[in-house]
Design a protein around this motif. Structure first.
Motif, short mmCIF file in Angstrom:
data_model
loop_
_atom_site.label_atom_id
_atom_site.label_comp_id
_atom_site.label_asym_id
_atom_site.label_seq_id
_atom_site.Cartn_x
_atom_site.Cartn_y
_atom_site.Cartn_z
N ASP A 12 34.13 48.08 39.31
CA ASP A 12 33.74 47.11 38.28
C ASP A 12 34.55 45.83 38.51
N LEU A 13 34.06 45.00 39.42
CA LEU A 13 34.85 43.84 39.88
C LEU A 13 35.09 42.86 38.74
N ASP A 14 34.11 42.72 37.83
CA ASP A 14 34.30 41.80 36.69
C ASP A 14 35.46 42.26 35.82
N ALA A 15 35.55 43.57 35.61
CA ALA A 15 36.67 44.09 34.80
C ALA A 15 38.00 43.81 35.49
N LEU A 16 38.02 43.92 36.81
CA LEU A 16 39.29 43.70 37.54
C LEU A 16 39.74 42.25 37.42
N VAL A 17 38.80 41.32 37.59
CA VAL A 17 39.19 39.91 37.52
C VAL A 17 39.55 39.52 36.09
N GLU A 18 38.89 40.16 35.11
CA GLU A 18 39.27 39.94 33.70
C GLU A 18 40.71 40.36 33.45
N ILE A 19 41.08 41.52 33.98
CA ILE A 19 42.47 41.99 33.80
C ILE A 19 43.44 41.00 34.45
N ASP A 33 43.07 37.84 34.93
CA ASP A 33 43.15 36.63 34.09
C ASP A 33 43.99 36.89 32.84
N ARG A 34 43.64 37.97 32.16
CA ARG A 34 44.29 38.27 30.89
C ARG A 34 45.79 38.49 31.05
N GLU A 35 46.16 39.16 32.14
CA GLU A 35 47.57 39.49 32.36
C GLU A 35 48.30 38.38 33.12
N GLN A 36 47.62 37.27 33.34
CA GLN A 36 48.21 36.11 34.04
C GLN A 36 48.87 36.53 35.35
N ILE A 37 48.09 37.27 36.14
CA ILE A 37 48.58 37.78 37.42
C ILE A 37 48.68 36.62 38.42
N ASP A 38 49.78 36.59 39.16
CA ASP A 38 49.96 35.56 40.19
C ASP A 38 49.45 36.02 41.55
N PHE A 39 49.47 37.33 41.77
CA PHE A 39 49.15 37.82 43.10
C PHE A 39 48.66 39.27 43.02
N THR A 40 47.56 39.56 43.71
CA THR A 40 46.95 40.90 43.70
C THR A 40 46.90 41.47 45.12
N VAL A 41 47.27 42.74 45.24
CA VAL A 41 47.16 43.46 46.52
C VAL A 41 46.18 44.60 46.32
N VAL A 42 45.26 44.78 47.30
CA VAL A 42 44.23 45.81 47.17
C VAL A 42 44.56 46.99 48.06
N GLY A 43 44.53 48.20 47.52
CA GLY A 43 44.79 49.41 48.31
C GLY A 43 43.55 49.91 49.04
N PRO A 44 42.51 50.35 48.33
CA PRO A 44 41.38 51.02 49.00
C PRO A 44 40.29 50.06 49.50
N GLU A 45 39.41 50.60 50.35
CA GLU A 45 38.38 49.78 50.98
C GLU A 45 37.20 49.45 50.07
N LEU A 46 36.92 50.36 49.12
CA LEU A 46 35.66 50.19 48.38
C LEU A 46 35.58 48.85 47.64
N PRO A 47 36.58 48.47 46.83
CA PRO A 47 36.45 47.17 46.16
C PRO A 47 36.38 46.01 47.15
N LEU A 48 37.03 46.15 48.30
CA LEU A 48 36.95 45.08 49.31
C LEU A 48 35.54 44.96 49.86
N SER A 49 34.92 46.12 50.15
CA SER A 49 33.56 46.06 50.70
C SER A 49 32.57 45.56 49.65
N LEU A 50 32.93 45.71 48.36
CA LEU A 50 32.05 45.22 47.29
C LEU A 50 32.29 43.74 47.00
N GLY A 51 33.34 43.16 47.56
CA GLY A 51 33.55 41.72 47.39
C GLY A 51 34.60 41.32 46.37
N VAL A 52 35.62 42.18 46.15
CA VAL A 52 36.65 41.81 45.17
C VAL A 52 37.40 40.54 45.62
N ALA A 53 37.59 40.38 46.94
CA ALA A 53 38.30 39.19 47.43
C ALA A 53 37.46 37.94 47.19
#
Ligand code: AMP
Ligand code: GLY
Length: 427
Positions: free
Chosen positions: A50-57, A59-79
């Motif tokens: 659920d990429l929209d939920a991830l980007v919402e989190i 934003d809400r948590e004022q994240i400066d930097f995100t690291v992705v572990g597994p391949e699935l969100p990457l292949s779905l376009g989280v970056a």
């Protein structure tokens, strides 16, 4: 910095443990995380598809930097999505992630850029695939690979024409791998030891992060079905400076330059799976992320702060070409549930973790665990990775198993020979 790690396995536990200890990390959040990660970071539940939920989190948590572990969100376009929303994230775009998510793309890309790999044919139709295996053009055994992501299960090694024909029929006729098998890569079977090298790239340059060897089969002596990985050791005694230099020149540099030249620069972790053949190293597969369980044995060897390296890669500003790696040896043993990899049990009480962690040189990373009524229980196939660290592989192995044998849960299974190969290579 406020840092977000995406994932829930032992790989993400190792990443989080490492980042939590670093000076520049203010708050560390992990989505969805696991009970082990929850002891060192704040965890927030969410579905990684659920990429929209991830980007919402983020934003809400004022994240400066995100690291992705597994391949699935990457292949779905989280970056891609995080980039559009102005959120800094380390990981390739969906297009660049095709190096892992489409084996046909990866093979054709390697052919375009002269990267050494097994000879291959890409087939989109049952008749064509049958004609290729009947022609014996790749000799025997022949390797059949589903094009798409298949969690390490999309590869068939067929010893003869009859089994190749039934493999083709299973993949393309009966769709055993689902949509992932609509297109098949048919390739020559390579022989030699398998090693993995890890890099992080900013799109232009790549920094080596070390080497490891996985144990993909479920049972001792490399028997039984393929799994996500039952254990790993690092560094690989087979990867010396000369081999690493050769891999950088023949494989990594052409890949990074080729991806950039094709308009899909590769930013993120690059996992190069190689077979060391009689005619040199050849690519078996790329992954666009760190390995699991390899991360648990390579990250502790990186002897300088990790966050600045990862941020430099994500901002296209990776200036260093080497990083300091420690001299210790690490061995990681995966404790799995009964039935893994075909199926797996859940909800069994886990005991002995504290005792295991009190063994000197032992670290335990959680994967498929859950808290139920205050108790730690199993929740998936790969449950824990127990890592032993020592000056020699023999010491690291002794420690890893000293830790593993203190832990128990009903149906616990693990390989007894993790790291033995590393001893055998020693002169
Ligand atoms: P992959 O999903 O591409 O990593 O393949 C899974 C496993 O199948 C690898 O780790 C290898 O052990 C084996 N394999 C894949 N391709 C080949 C090949 N061309 N020759 C021999 N073994 C292979
Ligand atoms: N251990 C193999 C992988 O992470 O793909």
């Amino acid at each position: 910095m406020r840092v977000l790690v995406l994932g829930s396995g032992a790989r993400e536990h190792a990443l989080a443990a490492r980042l939590a200890a670093e000076r520049d990390v203010g708050e560390l959040i992990c989505v969805p995380g696991n009970p082990g990660i929850a002891r060192i970071a704040r965890t927030i539940p969410a579905d990684l598809t659920d990429l929209d939920a991830l980007v919402e989190i983020a934003d809400r948590e004022q994240i400066d930097f995100t690291v992705v572990g597994p391949e699935l969100p990457l292949s779905l376009g989280v970056a891609d999505l995080f980039a559009v929303r102005g959120q800094l994230l380390l990981g390739p775009t969906a297009s660049a992630a095709r190096l892992e998510s489409s084996k046909a793309f990866a093979k054709a890309f390697m052919a375009r850029h002269g990267v050494p790999t097994a000879r291959f044919h890409i087939s989109d139709a049952l008749d064509d695939a049958l004609a290729v295996v009947r022609s014996s053009e790749f000799g025997w055994p022949v390797v059949l690979k589903a094009d798409g992501l298949a969690a390490g299960k999309g590869v068939i090694i067929a010893d003869d024409r009859a089994s190749a024909e039934s493999g083709v029929a299973a993949a393309m006729g009966e769709r055993r791998f689902g949509a992932a098998g609509e297109r098949l890569v048919i390739e020559e079977c390579l022989t030699g030891p398998e090693v993995s090298l890890f890099f992080v790239s900013d799109g232009m340059r790549a920094l080596p992060l070390g080497s490891a060897q996985d144990h993909k089969r479920a049972f001792d002596n490399d028997c039984g079905p393929n799994t996500g990985g039952m254990g790993a050791f690092a560094p690989s005694p087979l990867v010396d400076a000369a081999l690493q230099t050769r891999v950088v020149h023949e494989i990594v540099e052409p890949v990074i330059a080729g991806m950039a030249a094709e308009g899909q620069p590769f930013q993120g972790f690059l996992y190069v799976g190689l077979m060391l053949t009689a005619t040199g190293p050849k690519v078996i597969e790329f992954n666009v992320r760190l390995g699991d369980p390899e991360t648990q044995v390579i990250l502790p060897l990186v002897d300088e702060p990790l966050l600045p390296i990862l941020v430099a890669a994500a901002t296209g500003d990776l200036r260093q070409s080497m990083c300091r790696l420690g001299r210790d040896r690490l061995v990681g043993v995966v404790l799995a549930s009964r039935g893994y990899p075909e199926a797996s049990e859940s909800g069994r009480a886990i005991t002995g973790l504290d005792e295991a962690e009190r063994v000197p040189g032992v670290t335990v990373y959680h994967a498929g665990t859950a808290r139920r009524d205050g108790r730690l229980v199993t929740a998936g196939g790969r449950v824990l990775t127990v890592v032993g660290r020592g000056a020699e592989f023999s010491e690291a192995i002794t420690r890893a198993y000293a830790g593993a044998t203190r832990i128990s849960f009903d149906g616990m299974q693990y390989r007894k020979d993790i790291g033995r190969k590393a001893l055998a290579y020693k002169s």
